[in-house]
Scaffold this active site. Structure first.
Site, PDB file in Angstrom:
ATOM      1  N   ASN A   9       1.215  -1.277  -0.022  1.00 51.38           N
ATOM      2  CA  ASN A   9      -0.081   0.100  -0.193  1.00 51.38           C
ATOM      3  C   ASN A   9       0.820   1.329   0.070  1.00 51.38           C
ATOM      4  O   ASN A   9       1.716   1.552   1.221  1.00 51.38           O
ATOM      5  CB  ASN A   9      -0.599   0.172   1.134  1.00 51.38           C
ATOM      6  N   LYS A  11       0.252   4.425   0.034  1.00 48.77           N
ATOM      7  CA  LYS A  11      -0.550   5.809   0.056  1.00 48.77           C
ATOM      8  C   LYS A  11      -0.271   6.360  -0.843  1.00 48.77           C
ATOM      9  O   LYS A  11      -0.040   6.394  -1.926  1.00 48.77           O
ATOM     10  CB  LYS A  11      -0.073   5.826   1.851  1.00 48.77           C
ATOM     11  N   HIS A  95      -9.148   1.207   4.784  1.00 50.20           N
ATOM     12  CA  HIS A  95      -8.440   1.210   4.883  1.00 50.20           C
ATOM     13  C   HIS A  95      -9.200   2.274   6.342  1.00 50.20           C
ATOM     14  O   HIS A  95      -9.369   3.117   6.486  1.00 50.20           O
ATOM     15  CB  HIS A  95      -7.613   1.403   4.835  1.00 50.20           C
ATOM     16  N   GLU A  97      -7.161   4.476   7.625  1.00 48.52           N
ATOM     17  CA  GLU A  97      -6.783   6.041   7.383  1.00 48.52           C
ATOM     18  C   GLU A  97      -8.451   6.788   6.539  1.00 48.52           C
ATOM     19  O   GLU A  97      -8.398   7.680   7.049  1.00 48.52           O
ATOM     20  CB  GLU A  97      -5.708   6.077   6.775  1.00 48.52           C
ATOM     21  N   GLU A 167      -5.412  -4.610  10.196  1.00 44.09           N
ATOM     22  CA  GLU A 167      -4.332  -3.661  11.236  1.00 44.09           C
ATOM     23  C   GLU A 167      -4.811  -3.200  12.057  1.00 44.09           C
ATOM     24  O   GLU A 167      -5.800  -2.530  11.695  1.00 44.09           O
ATOM     25  CB  GLU A 167      -4.504  -2.947   9.633  1.00 44.09           C
ATOM     26  N   GLY A 173       1.995   2.240  10.551  1.00 47.19           N
ATOM     27  CA  GLY A 173       3.458   3.668  10.558  1.00 47.19           C
ATOM     28  C   GLY A 173       4.032   4.114  11.716  1.00 47.19           C
ATOM     29  O   GLY A 173       4.431   4.802  11.995  1.00 47.19           O
ATOM     30  N   SER A 212       3.106  -2.234  10.178  1.00 51.25           N
ATOM     31  CA  SER A 212       4.616  -1.789  10.358  1.00 51.25           C
ATOM     32  C   SER A 212       5.267  -3.123  10.678  1.00 51.25           C
ATOM     33  O   SER A 212       6.223  -3.766  10.864  1.00 51.25           O
ATOM     34  CB  SER A 212       5.196  -1.502  12.084  1.00 51.25           C
TER      35      SER A 212
HETATM   36  P1  PGA Z   1       2.533   0.177   7.563  1.00 52.83           P
HETATM   37  O1  PGA Z   1       1.355   0.761   6.651  1.00 52.83           O
HETATM   38  O2  PGA Z   1       3.010  -0.962   7.183  1.00 52.83           O
HETATM   39  O3  PGA Z   1       3.495   1.509   7.315  1.00 52.83           O
HETATM   40  O4  PGA Z   1       2.494   0.515   9.182  1.00 52.83           O
HETATM   41  C1  PGA Z   1       0.146  -0.660   7.205  1.00 52.83           C
HETATM   42  C2  PGA Z   1      -0.500  -0.080   6.274  1.00 52.83           C
HETATM   43  O5  PGA Z   1      -1.325   0.650   6.458  1.00 52.83           O
HETATM   44  O6  PGA Z   1      -1.580  -0.828   5.456  1.00 52.83           O
END
Ligand code: PGA
Length: 251
Positions: A9, A11, A95, A97, A167, A173, A212
Site C-alpha cells: 500500500n 498510500k 483502510h 486512515e 491491521e 506506521g 509495521s
Molecule cells: P505500515 O502501514 O506498514 O506503514 O505500518 C500498513 C498499512 O497501513 O497498510
C-alpha cells in the site's frame, strides 16, 4: 491450501519519477512462486504502474473506490468499473486512515465492497482496533463488528472473492508491530466468525496482517497458521525490502 499474498500500500506517496524508480526496482525482483504479489499506488499513478509492470507477475490495485460501480456524476470519485478498465485487480476497502480521517462508516464501506465486487474487483477489507480499544479489551468486539457489517449486508459468500487485512491501528506506521501471537489470536477469531456461517469460505479466505511489517519481522508473522501474508505500507516503498517480505511469504 490458501495461496499467500503480499500487498504493498503506497498510500499518498510518489511522483512520476519516484514511481518509475520503484517500478524498475520491482521489475528486477526475484519473486517466489506460490505468492500473489500486488501493489496499490495512488490513483494518479495506476496507469504508469500497470504499463510499467506489464509482463510481470505483480498485480495492481487501488486504495479506494466509489460507492457506485458504474461511472457517472460523482465529482472527484473513481468508479470500480474505471479501475478494472485501468488494469486493477484489487481495491482496498476501509483502510483505517479512511475510516478515521475521512469518516467512512461501515454502511459506506458495505456499498464500496459490493460495488467493487459487482465489477469483478477483489476487495481487500481492512479491519482493526485502536490502541484505546485494545487497552479496554474491545479488540475482538471491534473487529467482529467491522467484519459482521459486511456479512450481514452481503452474506458470508461475499468473502469467497475477497481478502481481509487485519491491521491494528496502533501498529500502522508506528514501528510497533503486533506480536505474532497477538495477530494470530485475532486472525483465528476472524476465521472462526466466518466459519460459524460457512466453513468453506472461512478456510479459503486469505487473512493478511498489516502494521509495521518489515523483512525482519515478516517470517515470524507469516509463520502463524492463520496469517496468509501481509499488507505492507512504509516498507513497500523500497523495492528490495518489499521483495524480501515477498520471499518471507514464500517460505
Ligand atoms: P505500515 O502501514 O506498514 O506503514 O505500518 C500498513 C498499512 O497501513 O497498510
Amino acid at each position: 491450501m490458501r495461496r499467500t499474498m503480499v500487498a504493498g500500500n503506497w498510500k499518498m506517496h510518489g511522483t512520476r519519477a519516484s514511481v518509475a524508480e520503484l517500478i524498475n526496482g520491482l521489475r528486477h525482483l526475484a519473486l517466489p512462486g506460490g505468492v500473489d504479489v500486488a501493489v496499490f499506488p495512488p490513483f494518479l499513478h495506476i496507469g504508469q504502474v500497470v504499463d510499467g509492470l506489464k509482463g510481470q507477475s505483480i498485480q495492481v490495485g487501488a486504495q479506494n473506490s466509489a460507492v457506485e460501480p458504474a461511472q457517472g456524476a460523482l465529482t472527484g470519485e473513481i468508479a470500480p468499473s474505471q479501475l478494472v478498465d485501468a488494469g486493477c485487480a484489487y481495491v482496498l476497502v476501509g483502510h483505517s486512515e479512511r475510516r478515521q480521517l475521512m469518516g467512512e462508516s461501515d454502511q459506506v464501506l458495505n456499498r464500496k465492497f459490493a460495488a467493487a465486487q459487482a465489477c469483478g474487483l477483489i476487495p481487500v477489507l481492512c479491519i482493526g482496533e485502536t490502541l484505546e480499544q485494545r487497552e479496554s479489551g474491545k479488540t475482538l468486539e471491534v473487529v467482529s463488528r467491522q467484519l459482521g457489517s459486511i456479512i450481514e449486508e452481503l452474506g458470508v459468500g461475499a468473502f469467497a472473492k475477497a481478502v481481509i487485512a487485519y491491521e491494528p491501528v496502533w501498529a500502522i506506521g508506528t514501528g510497533l508491530t503486533a506480536t505474532p501471537q497477538q495477530a494470530q489470536d485475532v486472525h483465528a477469531a476472524i476465521r472462526a466468525q466466518l466459519a460459524a456461517e460457512n466453513s468453506e469460505v472461512a478456510q479459503g479466505v486469505r487473512l493478511l496482517y498489516g502494521g509495521s511489517v518489515k523483512a525482519a519481522n515478516a517470517v515470524e508473522l507469516f509463520g502463524m497458521p492463520d496469517i496468509d501474508g501481509g499488507l505492507i505500507g512504509g516498507a513497500s516503498l523500497n523495492a528490495d525490502e518489499f521483495g524480501a517480505i515477498c520471499r518471507a511469504a514464500g517460505n
